[in-house]
Motif scaffolding. Structure first.
Motif, mmCIF file in Angstrom:
data_model
loop_
_atom_site.group_PDB
_atom_site.id
_atom_site.type_symbol
_atom_site.label_atom_id
_atom_site.label_comp_id
_atom_site.label_asym_id
_atom_site.label_seq_id
_atom_site.Cartn_x
_atom_site.Cartn_y
_atom_site.Cartn_z
ATOM 1 N N PHE A 79 87.412 -4.247 19.990
ATOM 2 C CA PHE A 79 86.539 -3.454 19.028
ATOM 3 C C PHE A 79 86.037 -2.018 19.590
ATOM 4 O O PHE A 79 85.482 -1.193 18.683
ATOM 5 C CB PHE A 79 85.299 -4.422 18.572
ATOM 6 C CG PHE A 79 86.028 -5.545 18.046
ATOM 7 C CD1 PHE A 79 86.431 -5.856 16.970
ATOM 8 C CD2 PHE A 79 85.913 -6.708 18.713
ATOM 9 C CE1 PHE A 79 87.169 -6.879 16.441
ATOM 10 C CE2 PHE A 79 86.121 -8.077 18.317
ATOM 11 C CZ PHE A 79 86.689 -7.973 17.227
ATOM 12 N N CYS A 80 85.895 -1.795 20.670
ATOM 13 C CA CYS A 80 85.488 -0.881 21.447
ATOM 14 C C CYS A 80 86.076 -0.482 22.805
ATOM 15 O O CYS A 80 87.065 -1.266 23.123
ATOM 16 C CB CYS A 80 83.875 -1.030 21.636
ATOM 17 S SG CYS A 80 83.431 -2.160 22.780
ATOM 18 N N ASP A 81 85.702 0.451 23.827
ATOM 19 C CA ASP A 81 86.238 0.758 24.868
ATOM 20 C C ASP A 81 85.744 -0.105 26.127
ATOM 21 O O ASP A 81 86.123 0.322 27.380
ATOM 22 C CB ASP A 81 86.334 2.228 25.025
ATOM 23 C CG ASP A 81 87.258 2.919 24.273
ATOM 24 O OD1 ASP A 81 88.324 2.451 23.882
ATOM 25 O OD2 ASP A 81 86.903 4.214 24.055
ATOM 26 N N ARG A 102 79.700 -11.580 28.295
ATOM 27 C CA ARG A 102 78.463 -11.002 28.052
ATOM 28 C C ARG A 102 78.735 -9.797 26.731
ATOM 29 O O ARG A 102 77.968 -9.885 25.878
ATOM 30 C CB ARG A 102 77.789 -10.394 28.960
ATOM 31 C CG ARG A 102 76.265 -9.699 28.632
ATOM 32 C CD ARG A 102 75.830 -9.152 29.762
ATOM 33 N NE ARG A 102 75.058 -10.192 30.527
ATOM 34 C CZ ARG A 102 73.775 -10.512 30.165
ATOM 35 N NH1 ARG A 102 73.262 -10.209 29.104
ATOM 36 N NH2 ARG A 102 73.506 -11.493 30.655
ATOM 37 N N HIS A 103 79.625 -9.177 27.021
ATOM 38 C CA HIS A 103 80.050 -7.936 26.174
ATOM 39 C C HIS A 103 80.485 -8.714 24.770
ATOM 40 O O HIS A 103 79.842 -8.146 23.569
ATOM 41 C CB HIS A 103 81.241 -7.220 26.715
ATOM 42 C CG HIS A 103 81.687 -6.182 25.592
ATOM 43 N ND1 HIS A 103 80.929 -4.977 25.380
ATOM 44 C CD2 HIS A 103 82.857 -5.935 24.977
ATOM 45 C CE1 HIS A 103 81.310 -4.299 24.453
ATOM 46 N NE2 HIS A 103 82.518 -5.059 24.107
ATOM 47 N N LEU A 104 81.439 -9.552 24.933
ATOM 48 C CA LEU A 104 81.955 -10.355 23.586
ATOM 49 C C LEU A 104 81.150 -10.793 22.809
ATOM 50 O O LEU A 104 81.185 -10.646 21.432
ATOM 51 C CB LEU A 104 83.159 -11.205 23.994
ATOM 52 C CG LEU A 104 83.930 -11.905 22.955
ATOM 53 C CD1 LEU A 104 84.723 -10.703 22.236
ATOM 54 C CD2 LEU A 104 85.234 -12.771 23.437
ATOM 55 N N THR A 113 76.874 -7.729 23.699
ATOM 56 C CA THR A 113 76.552 -6.254 23.849
ATOM 57 C C THR A 113 77.498 -5.576 23.244
ATOM 58 O O THR A 113 77.295 -4.311 22.517
ATOM 59 C CB THR A 113 76.393 -5.957 25.390
ATOM 60 O OG1 THR A 113 77.573 -6.230 25.844
ATOM 61 C CG2 THR A 113 75.420 -6.535 26.158
ATOM 62 N N CYS A 114 78.626 -6.142 22.456
ATOM 63 C CA CYS A 114 79.739 -5.352 21.872
ATOM 64 C C CYS A 114 78.970 -5.069 20.484
ATOM 65 O O CYS A 114 78.414 -5.950 19.734
ATOM 66 C CB CYS A 114 80.923 -6.356 21.483
ATOM 67 S SG CYS A 114 81.982 -5.566 20.598
ATOM 68 N N PRO A 115 78.969 -3.941 19.859
ATOM 69 C CA PRO A 115 78.613 -3.435 18.626
ATOM 70 C C PRO A 115 78.856 -4.574 17.591
ATOM 71 O O PRO A 115 78.019 -4.881 16.638
ATOM 72 C CB PRO A 115 79.027 -2.221 18.306
ATOM 73 C CG PRO A 115 79.383 -1.856 19.485
ATOM 74 C CD PRO A 115 79.697 -2.718 20.413
ATOM 75 N N VAL A 116 80.342 -5.008 17.719
ATOM 76 C CA VAL A 116 80.628 -5.950 16.333
ATOM 77 C C VAL A 116 79.808 -7.453 16.686
ATOM 78 O O VAL A 116 79.400 -7.959 15.694
ATOM 79 C CB VAL A 116 82.192 -6.048 16.450
ATOM 80 C CG1 VAL A 116 82.612 -7.244 15.810
ATOM 81 C CG2 VAL A 116 83.037 -5.099 16.353
HETATM 82 ZN ZN LIG Z 1 83.433 -4.474 22.287
#
Ligand SMILES: [Zn+2]
Length: 121
Positions: A93-95, A101-103, A106-109
């Motif tokens: 979804f992003c770079d 943690r991101h998934l 912190t990921c915008p989605v």
């Molecule tokens: Zn992401």
């Protein structure tokens, strides 16, 4: 031996005459909030704060998943890359690199998903 321990534990429980109530332990007021769940989940993904998972009254597959999340061993692209997976470790979804943690946080989605869950509840 575990059977006897469990029987002793069950025998020590005093049941009241009133109706059972659900109590959310992560909030001081006993009510569920996605904010408290999110805050708890956002705590360090590794460490010794996972024992409650096995005591929680939730399906076993959810316990196993939460334990994997607490140990940071969910098969994210970052974990697979560490296991010599030849693919791209970036999030779909992003770079950013797709870590647990991101998934999940912190990921915008992920943030949009958490907001939708909060509104639905
Ligand atoms: Zn992401």
């Amino acid at each position: 031996m575990q059977w006897e321990d469990m029987r002793k534990y069950i025998d020590s429980i005093q049941l009241g005459v009133g109706r059972d109530q659900v109590y959310w332990g992560l909030n001081g007021n006993g009510r569920f909030s996605t904010k408290s769940m999110y805050k708890w989940l956002e705590n360090p993904l590794s460490g010794c704060h996972f024992r409650w998972i096995w005591k929680a009254k939730i399906p076993l597959k959810i316990k196993i998943f939460l334990w994997q999340l607490s140990q940071d061993v969910v098969l994210t692209r970052q974990v697979m890359k560490e296991r010599r997976w030849p693919g791209d470790p970036k999030c779909s979804f992003c770079d950013n690199t797709e870590s647990s943690r991101h998934l999940f946080f912190t990921c915008p989605v992920a943030k949009v998903v958490w907001r939708c869950v909060g509104m639905a509840l």
